[in-house]
Design an enzyme around this catalytic site. Structure first.
Site, short mmCIF file in Angstrom:
data_model
loop_
_atom_site.label_atom_id
_atom_site.label_comp_id
_atom_site.label_asym_id
_atom_site.label_seq_id
_atom_site.Cartn_x
_atom_site.Cartn_y
_atom_site.Cartn_z
CG HIS A 81 -1.92 -1.14 1.21
ND1 HIS A 81 -3.08 -1.15 0.46
CD2 HIS A 81 -1.89 -2.32 1.87
CE1 HIS A 81 -3.72 -2.29 0.67
NE2 HIS A 81 -3.02 -3.01 1.50
CG ASN A 84 -7.94 -4.72 0.60
OD1 ASN A 84 -7.16 -3.79 0.67
ND2 ASN A 84 -7.59 -5.96 0.87
#
Length: 483
Positions: A56, A129
Site C-alpha cells: 500500500h 480493501n
C-alpha cells in the site's frame, strides 16, 4: 525583507541570515563545516523520506466524517454508533497494494480502503480493501504472497511466474483472483468503488451480548471501472490520476460519500454456516445475512500536507474501541500484530502520537520515551502501574467479551476447503460481455508464464469453479483442459 514577512529560521528557531550561499574559506575556498545551517539542511534532506510502506505504498487520503443513520445499539456499545445523527470525524487513505510509491494509480490491483475514526473513546481503525475477500486466509502466508507481487531479486522486474505459481498452489486465492481479473480490478477512481472491512469482527452490546459482523461501504457515486486500454493510457499520461481526481473533487465541493452497512450473524451460526464465517476468502450471502444500514461516510476536506497526514497516517485492525473486537479469522489475527509493528519500524515507536494519528479523546498511558516523542512525554507524572499516586487505572467494564475456545495447540488449517463454489457463482453472475473480458484479461496475464505446468494447474482451478470458465481460459492459452 518586508516587515510583514516572518523570518526564516533553522530547525531550532535561530534566524537565518543567508539561505542562498554557503559559508566558505574565501570566495572560492572550501565550504566550512561550521556552516551549521547548511549541514542541517543537507542532513534533514537526506532523511526526508521515511521507508515507504511494504504494501500500500502508493495512496491518497482525505478527512471527513461518519454520521449514524440507523440505531444499532442493540448490537454494539461502540460510542461512534451511540445515537442517530451522531457525527464522528475520520481520515481515509485509499491505495494500491503491490506497487511502489511512484507507481501508477490505474494498475490492476486491489485498492486499500483504510478508515480512522476519531471516536470519543479512542481511535477505531477499519483497515479494509475494495474487495470483500482476499487471496489468502492465514497470515503465515502473507509475506510469501507479497513477495510474489514484488520484483524478482535478480531482474528487478515483475514476475508472472511467481504470481501464478503461488496462486495455482493456493486455491483459496481463486475467488479474489476472479474479482481482480474482472472489470472491478481497475476502479475508475477512488470515489467510484465500494469498500469492505473484509474480515469478520465481533460487536458487543452494553449487556455483553455479542454478534459477528462484516462491514460494507457502498459508494454513492456508483461503481465505475476503467478498461485496460484506458488504464494503460492514463498510467502513461497521468500516473497520479486517482490521487488527482480525489483531491480535485473535494477541492471543488463535490464531496464523495458512501453508505455504511453491516451484515450481522448470531454467534451460534458460526458453527453451522455452510462456509467458515472467519475465512476471509469467502463472503456471507446477503440472502442469508442482509445488509443493514448503519450510517454514512462523507469526505469533505483535503489534507493540508501530504507527508504529515497521508504518508504518516498509520492504521491497524488492532486499533479497536469498546464494543468492537476481533474474530478468530486467522488472517485478521496476524494483522493485529503486523500492522502496528510495521508502523513502529516505518514511522517510529511514537507514531500514534503524531497529529494525524493522535486520538481526539484523552490519552493516558505509561508509555514513555522512544524516538521522536512529539508531546510532553508524560511530564513528571507517575510512570508505572500499579501505583499509589493516583495514576490512570484499568476499567474492568471495558474488558473484551469472553470467547469460548477449545482444542489442542497445533498448526491447523481451516476445516472448510471449498474454494470453488463462490468463485463459480461469481463467474455465472457476470454477463457474457463481462465473462469475455475476464477471460481475455486472465489469458493475457498468464501468457508470460514460462512453465505450462503452472498454467495447467491454474486452469484446473478455474475449471472446478465452472467448466466453461476453465475451458475458455485453456482455449485462450492453447492448452488442454485438465482431466
Amino acid at each position: 525583507m518586508s516587515s510583514d514577512r516572518k523570518k526564516l529560521t533553522t530547525g531550532w528557531g535561530a534566524p537565518v541570515g543567508d539561505n542562498q550561499n554557503s559559508q566558505t574559506a574565501g570566495a572560492r575556498g572550501p565550504t566550512l563545516i561550521q556552516d551549521v545551517h547548511l549541514l542541517e539542511k543537507l542532513a534533514h534532506f537526506n532523511r526526508e523520506r521515511v521507508p515507504e510502506r511494504v504494501v500500500h505504498a502508493k495512496g491518497a487520503g482525505a478527512h471527513g466524517y461518519f454520521e449514524v443513520t440507523q440505531d444499532l445499539t442493540a448490537y454494539t456499545k461502540a460510542s461512534l454508533f451511540a445515537e442517530v445523527g451522531k457525527r464522528t470525524p475520520l481520515f481515509v487513505r485509499f491505495s494500491t497494494v503491490a506497487g511502489e510509491s511512484g507507481s501508477a494509480d490505474t494498475v490492476r490491483d486491489p485498492r486499500g480502503f483504510a478508515v480512522k475514526f476519531y471516536t470519543d473513546e479512542g481511535n477505531y481503525d477499519l483497515v479494509g480493501n475494495n474487495t470483500p475477500v482476499f487471496f489468502i486466509r492465514d497470515a503465515i502466508k502473507f509475506p510469501d504472497f507479497i513477495h510474489t507481487q514484488k520484483r524478482h531479486p535478480q531482474t528487478h522486474l515483475k514476475n508472472p511466474n511467481a504470481i501464478w505459481d503461488f496462486w495455482s498452489l493456493s486455491p483459496e486465492s481463486l475467488h479474489q483472483v476472479t474479482i481482480l481479473m474482472s472489470d472491478r480490478g481497475i476502479p475508475a477512481t477512488y470515489r467510484h468503488m465500494h469498500g469492505f472491512g473484509s474480515h469478520t469482527f465481533k460487536w458487543v452490546n452494553a449487556e455483553g451480548k455479542a454478534v459477528w459482523v462484516k462491514y460494507h461501504f457502498k459508494t454513492e457515486q456508483g461503481v465505475q471501472n476503467l478498461s485496460p486500454s484506458l488504464a494503460a493510457q492514463l498510467a502513461a499520461e497521468n500516473p497520479d490520476y486517482h490521487t488527482e481526481d480525489l483531491f480535485n473533487a473535494i477541492e471543488s465541493g463535490d464531496f464523495p460519500a458512501w453508505k455504511v452497512c453491516v451484515q450481522i450473524m448470531p454467534l451460534e451460526d458460526a458453527n453451522t454456516y455452510r462456509f467458515d464465517p472467519f475465512d476471509v476468502t469467502k463472503v456471507w450471502s446477503q440472502k442469508d445475512y442482509p445488509l443493514i444500514e448503519v450510517g454514512r461516510m462523507v469526505l469533505d476536506r483535503n489534507p493540508d500536507n501530504y507527508f504529515a497526514e497521508v504518508e504518516q497516517a498509520t492504521f491497524s485492525p488492532g486499533t479497536l474501541v469498546p464494543g468492537i473486537e476481533p474474530s478468530p479469522d486467522k488472517m485478521l489475527q496476524g494483522r493485529l500484530f503486523a500492522y502496528s509493528d510495521a508502523h513502529r519500524y516505518r514511522v517510529g515507536a511514537n507514531h500514534h502520537a503524531l497529529p494525524i494519528n493522535r486520538p481526539h479523546s484523552e490519552v493516558n498511558t505509561y508509555q514513555r520515551d522512544g524516538q521522536m516523542r512529539p508531546d510532553s512525554n508524560g511530564g513528571g507524572s507517575v510512570y508505572y502501574e500499579p501505583n499509589s499516586f493516583g495514576g490512570p487505572a484499568e476499567s474492568p467494564a471495558d474488558k473484551p467479551a469472553p470467547l469460548d475456545v477449545t482444542g489442542q495447540a497445533d498448526s491447523v488449517a481451516y476445516d472448510h476447503n471449498d474454494h470453488y463454489t463462490q468463485a463459480g457463482d461469481l463467474y455465472r453472475l457476470l454477463s457474457e460481455e463481462e465473462r469475455e473480458r475476464l477471460v481475455q484479461t486472465i489469458v493475457a496475464a498468464m501468457k508470460p508464464v514460462e512453465r505450462d505446468e503452472i498454467k495447467i494447474r491454474q486452469i484446473g482451478h478455474f475449471y472446478k469453479a465452472d467448466p466453461e470458465y476453465g475451458t475458455r481460459i485453456a482455449e485462450g492459452l492453447g492448452l488442454p483442459v485438465p482431466q
